[in-house]
Every structure is written in C-alpha cells, then in structure tokens.
Design a protein around this motif. Sequence first.
Motif, PDB file in Angstrom:
ATOM      1  N   PRO A 247      30.060  61.342 -34.988  1.00  0.00           N
ATOM      2  CA  PRO A 247      31.272  61.801 -34.294  1.00  0.00           C
ATOM      3  C   PRO A 247      32.384  60.766 -34.278  1.00  0.00           C
ATOM      4  N   ASP A 752      26.513  70.931 -30.118  1.00  0.00           N
ATOM      5  CA  ASP A 752      27.234  69.797 -29.545  1.00  0.00           C
ATOM      6  C   ASP A 752      26.918  68.507 -30.283  1.00  0.00           C
ATOM      7  N   ARG A 761      33.972  70.055 -29.996  1.00  0.00           N
ATOM      8  CA  ARG A 761      32.900  69.639 -29.093  1.00  0.00           C
ATOM      9  C   ARG A 761      33.235  70.022 -27.652  1.00  0.00           C
TER      10      ARG A 761
END
Length: 941
Positions: A247, A752, A761
């Motif tokens: 991420p 997620d 997200r």
Amino acid sequence: MADTRQADNRVNQQAGACGGQGARMSGPVARGVGAKAAVRQVRVGLGRAMLLGTMLAGLAPCVQAAPLRATPPAMQDVARSDGLHALPVTSVQADALPRVADVAPGLFLPAESATGLAVFWSGPELMVVVDRALPALFHLPGEGGMFDRRESVALNGATLLRIYLPDHPQIAVLRQKAGWLLCAVQPGRPDGCGARVGSPADSAGAPVAGAPAGARPAMPAVRMVPRPARILFAQSQPGRVVTLPDPITGGRLFVATTRQVETPLQPRSAVGYAVRPAVLGVVVAADSAQLFMEPTPGGPVLEAIAAQPVPVGLPAPPPSASVRQGQDWLWLGLRDGPAPQLVQKWRKARDSLGQAGGDPATVLEGQPEAVVITIWAMRVAAAQAAFAAGYPQQAWDLLRALPEHSGHDGGSAADVGGVVRGGWPGPGVQALRACAALLSGDMAGAAPLASADWAFGPDMVLWRGAYFMLSGADSLPTSVLLARGYARLEQYPAPVRAWLMPQVTQYLAQFGGPDERAVLGALPDDPAYNLARIMVQARGAQPESARIALENLTASSNDRMADMARAELVGFLLAHDQIGPDMAAQAYAQILAAQVAEGSRAASNAQQGEVTIVPALRLVYAQALARSGQAVRAVGVLSGLGASELAPQDKLDAAWRTVLFALVFGPPHADAAQGTPFHNGHGAVGRKRSGRGTVPTVPPATDRAQQLALARANLGQVPDDPLKAKLLAGLGRQLVAMGQFGQAIPVLQQADVLAIEPLMRADIEEQLAQAALQGNQRPLALRALERSALADLPEDLAARRRYDEARLAAASGNREGAQALLAEDESDTGLSVRGALYEQDQQWAQAVLVVGRLASRTLPEQGELSPPQRDLVIRLATDAAAAGDMETLRSLRAWVAGRALGVERQARFTALLRQAQKGPVVSLGGYGLPPAFDKSVKDPK
C-alpha cells in the motif's frame, strides 16, 4: 472464572513488584493483614485454600516469597467433648501473599513444525504472515492484552494477522514445539519473552528473534548473497514466498517466511527493489514489474526477467562464444552429425552397457564404491547418446534412479549405491537427468531446472524456459527465457530440435511480446509451423492476411490443426468485433465437443511434441460464456482446469477473473444462451464434423444469492492482487446489501488488505464497519472506522462514515452522542438512521416525527409501491401504533388508499390499526437499523 480472574488481578495490583507495598508492611499492620487473610481463608473453606496453594505451587519458578518472620508453634490437636478434634491453626508465615512474576504480553500461534512465519511492521500494525491456511488462527482466545486488537485474514494458501500496535513495542518471536510465540520484550528482561518461554523441554536454549543480544544462544542469520543476475537470500530453513500488494508504493511485497527463528536483514535499497526491515523472515518491496522471487532449497531468489532487465546481483555472464562449446552441449552430450549416425552411436552405447543397463538396485547391490561410480559413468554416457539421438525417454530410464546432489543445487533423492559424496553427481549429470525427465513428461524429475544454481546459467536458459513452458508457468517470464535461448535451439542437433522447436515457436507466436516474436525470424517451410506463422501475422501488421490464411487452414486434413485454426479464427473475429461473445461461445462449444469426442483416438495417434488443445479451448470458451451473460456455465467449464503449456497460469488467472467479475457485477444467469442464432458469413467458424460432439445443454436460471455464493466459493482461483481487491469489494458490498453480514466481513477484510488506492481502502473499510456493526462486532467496526478516517473524503463516503459512527455510538450506549452526529442530517439515510435510534430507545413519538418526514418525501401519492416503500409504510405504522398516534395512522391509511402491500404486510397493517384503536401500545420492539444507502448497488430486478 471471571470473578477469580478479577480477584487475582486485585491481588497482583496490591502485591506490586518485588519490594512493593506488600513487602514493605511490617509490625502490627502486617500481622493484622495476615491474620485477617487467615480468617478469610478459614471462612472460604479448605477447598479454596487448597486451590490457591496448587496455583501457587504450579507457578513455583516464578514466585518470590516475602521475608519470613519468627512463628510460634502451632496449636496442638485437642480432643473435644463431642468427640471431634480442634483444627490446628497455623500462624502467619509471611507479610504478604507470594507474588507471581510479571508475564510478558504475548500471543501463541498453534502450528506444526513445517509452518513458516514472517513478521514485519506496516504503519501502526504488526503484520504476521503464516505461509499456509490455518483456521485455528481465526479462533485465538483473547487475553485482555495488547495483542487482542487483531484481525485474521485468509489469503490464497496463507493467513495474515493484522495486530494494531501503534506504539511499536519491541517484539520477540520464539519457535516452540506446538507453534510460534510472539511477545513484547520487557525492559530489563534479558530472555525476551520472560515467563512465557515455557518449559525447558519445550524451548530451552532456543533463540528468540527480537530479543536483546546475548540473551540467548546465537541464532542463524539471513544472508544476502549476490549471484550473477540474481540475489539469493540464504536461509537455514526457508519457507514459502507470499506476494502481497504494497500500500505504500503501489508495487508488490515479496514476503519470504522461515521455519526457524533467525536474525533478519538490515534494510537496504537498490534499483527497482528495497529490502524492508522485518522482525522475522525477508520482506522485499518490488517497484519493477520485471522482478520475481521464487523459493529454492537454499532460500528465496530475486531476479529480473525481461528483454532489458534491471540490474540485480552481480553482472550476468555472457553466453558461450560458440554454441557448440557451451555447457548445454557439454552436459547433454550433444553432437553434430546426421540423425542416423547419432542413432547408431546410441545403439552402440546401449549394447556396451550389458548388465550395467539393468535395475540399479540389483546391479549395484554389494558392489564397492569404485565399481558403483564406474557403472553410473557408463549409464550417464549411454544416456547422453540417447538424448542426442532424440530418445529422451531412454535417457530418463537410465538416469531415473541416479542419486541427486543434496543442497541448493537440487533436491535430495535416495542414495543408490552410496555415491553422493565429494560433489558427485556434479551439475552436468544433474542437468542431463533433469532435461531427460522434462522431455519425457516427468515434471517432478525436471524440477531442478527451476531452482538449481546451474539452471540460471546463460547456456541453460532455454531449458529453464522450457520447464516453465511445460509446467504452465506465467507466460511473460517464460516467453522471455525462451526468446533468449531460441538462437541456441536453432543450432541443436535435428533430433533434439524436433522435440522442442515446434512447441517453442508456437508458444512465442501465441504468448510472446513484440521483442520475443522478433527472434523467430523466417520460420521453416513445414506444415508444423503454419499456425505459428499465421499467429505472428495476426498479432503484427498483417491482420487481414492472417484471417484469410486461418480460413484456409481450417480445411486442413489434420483434424487437430484444423480445430486449432478454427479456434484462432473465432478469437480473431471476436477481437475485431466481427462476431459477438454469444456466437463465439457456440463456435467454441462445437470445437470443444469435437475434440473431447475424439480425445482417446487423438492421444493414441499423437505425433512427437503434440499436446492436447482441450485446455486452451476450455479457457477461451469460458471467457466467451462469461461475456455473453452465462457466467455460471463458465464456472463449470473452468472447474478442475489446471495450468499447462497452452493454458499458462496467468492466462488461466485472467479467465477466472473474467468469469468472477461477470458473476459479481453482471446480470443474473439467464435461462438460455443469449444473443443471435449461430449462423454467419464465416462458414469455417461454425463448421462441425458430422457425428462428433454436441453443444452442451444450458443449465437453469440462477438467482442472485446463488450466483454470489458461487463467486465466493471460487475466489481462490485468482491471485491476491489489487484486481482481486476490486472483485472482493464489489462482492462484499452486495453481501452487505443482501443482509449477509457474516459472509461479507471476511470478504471485505481480504479486500482491505489487497487494495492499494487510499480512497478505495477507505470505501472498503466503511463497508467493513457497517457489516461489523450489523454483525455485533463493535471492536472490528471501530478499527475499520479509524483506518478509514482520511482527509477530503467524498461527500457520500463521509456521510456513510458519519452514519456508522452514530450506529457505533448508539451500540456503545451513547444515544445522545449518536443523535448529535445526525442532528443536522435531513437526507433519506440520515432520517432512517435517526428514526432507528429513536426506535431502539422506544421514543416512539420522536420516531414518528423523523420516520414521518422520510415517508412524506419517499411514498408516492399514486402508483404501485415498491417493496422498500411497503416496508416503510409498515415501519411508520408500527411507530405510530406504539406511540398511540391515531392521527398519523389515519393519514397513512388514507395515503396508501388501498394500494397493495402484500398479504403479510396488509395483515400486519390491519392489525396495527386495530390495536391503535384500542389504546396506545407500550412497546412493539425496535425496528432494525437499515444498512447505509449505496448508489453503486442496484436492485437486480
């Protein structure tokens, strides 16, 4: 048990640390406390005293006794007049209760010894990656400590634990017999996990990852070993490699687990990748799509595979100046010469073996080592002759029982004859054995071609690519490796070239990029290369010429070649919008049915190097079905299909992704095939050989819930990547809308983890919070809302978060705070949530005002009422009846004006009117909180 735990906690708090308040008591105060404790023990009874004594005795290694005092002798046993005896009273022995030593906060993960682990930090969360699916990790007990704020997420063949630890305490990891132990290192405690380490038989002397230096015996360390064009992360007991989206960078995280506690690497950066800090294992962030990490017996290997790869490790050595002097020619025994001459050499070598060509277990039994090595040398020479003459099966038969060299160069096998010593058999013999196994179809015997050191050399690149091709690996790295070795293949002896050349050419023409197709040059004028030549034209600058050539090739006398041409023609017409997906599906069905019907006959008459085209046909057929609205049928077509030469893993993943997206986002499956009848101007497309195969029947219609359940059951067919996150998010959103909150929670948790876009997200986490609230999992809802708190959220997402916060506040008992959050919200969803909060508090008059405003703007004055509008009528009627508001009920009855509500709703509406006329109702129960309104989810009806 809860009362006992609370009492124990109070005792520990009162006792304090060594030298604390209890130990400082002295004189009459201490004696008074001790006397009172003794009296309380007598009152509670002997059983409680025995239980306490047993608990303290079991914790003997962790007990520190308070200073002893001089004690008078115990009272003597005196007989009483009633025949009973007086109970001897023992005086106080210590100033305070013994104290249990501090236990380090920890978390135990039950797992077998083969389970690998990796631990690293990602923002405020400690990420624990277990390299296999462990359902037990979803049912770990809570201990009321810092490790209780965690989530367990199921991945493909792995399990992820997200532990919220924003203070980043120092974490220690210990390997025990029954699993792994994670604990927070306490200051001043040298053994890391403290009293949690357990019994000596369980973990005495075991190293602890993350513990202070010198606290335990030296542990093995991960070593970063540069090799030519790659880097080996050497581990003593390597596990698997789990790939996750990063991420932070938007790239990929290669997480290499370990089955033993070891010292991790220090962080470092290089072109295209970076080694991240880890508590345990290896974590590499790959910014370049060229990078791949594969597990090997010596540890994971990072390499770049591309036409122009980024530099990784040491500079790559150039291939041999002369192909005929390369290692592949030397190791495989390749020789120039006519095919009959090579066959004659093989027969001569076979005849010269004599008894040495028999079963090795029998021939070598009881022989001295020198004789054993001599016999194996003769068998290796004969295998080289067989391989060069085009008889790989005979070469494999001679070398099948050959013991492999143990270690990183390959796996370990049975030690036949006791000759595995001193590095024998060397890499050349291992390479010959693996290549013979590859061409014989034994992929297990050919496995060293993927990971052995000698397989990474420039002269063996063709064989490594051939192993990837035949094992169904991803087409992108496979085509790059095959293109690098194609020039060497062209100079191989004709018998060996005949085994590989047509397959490699076909693979590069079908799956290779422009650079890979460029190495093909002018293909041989042979019917075996006709289809590859056409495919190069179709993917290049001559599409129309390719279409005409494909139509001509469908008339081939070779049924297999004709069917391959028909399938390619269907794909060509579909890609150029000349036919629709429904027509393509029918054409593929006919071709597939014909191939399946003649499968046994074709297998018995298959020529050298030919493979069945059924897997490739199932792949394209399923995609056409999904695009034509028949995703349920497509699942049946793909089920059980594994990766193969004509269906590489990445193409299989893409087909499953297409089908699953159609299941989740497409319309419900129809009763029959959609689209136009099967007739068109391209006669070759739909041509069907008479008497062979029929189009499969169409299954009955499937409702939406079954369709989503089918998608959920097949999520493991696609890799864990950001594309899967979009699929999971859509599936979870629809499950929430359908009220299936228990099924939606794990789906949204996985989404997620896999999403890399911050806004995406946040949207997923809001949906997760909503599902957790409806599923009565308030801690999970709170964590999801905390993670979704981003600046500058879109208005609709910010409103949905506000509704979730209000629901969470109400569920936690803060009704006033929940109402304050929605005081200014007059939207439909806001009014619905506010009304639900009033209904839960049984404030019926307030609920009537709020729900009434919602009904006044939602219920039409005329026309049929939709199911949600009918539910709103019953909801307002329920609130009004509970409040005794006859005026609202009469207005509502007049507004409905006899419009249909359904049998059950109409009966309930009538009953509510009748009850209200008799008098106000004290309580009819609260109305359930509705899920948040989501414009992206539409009623499929």
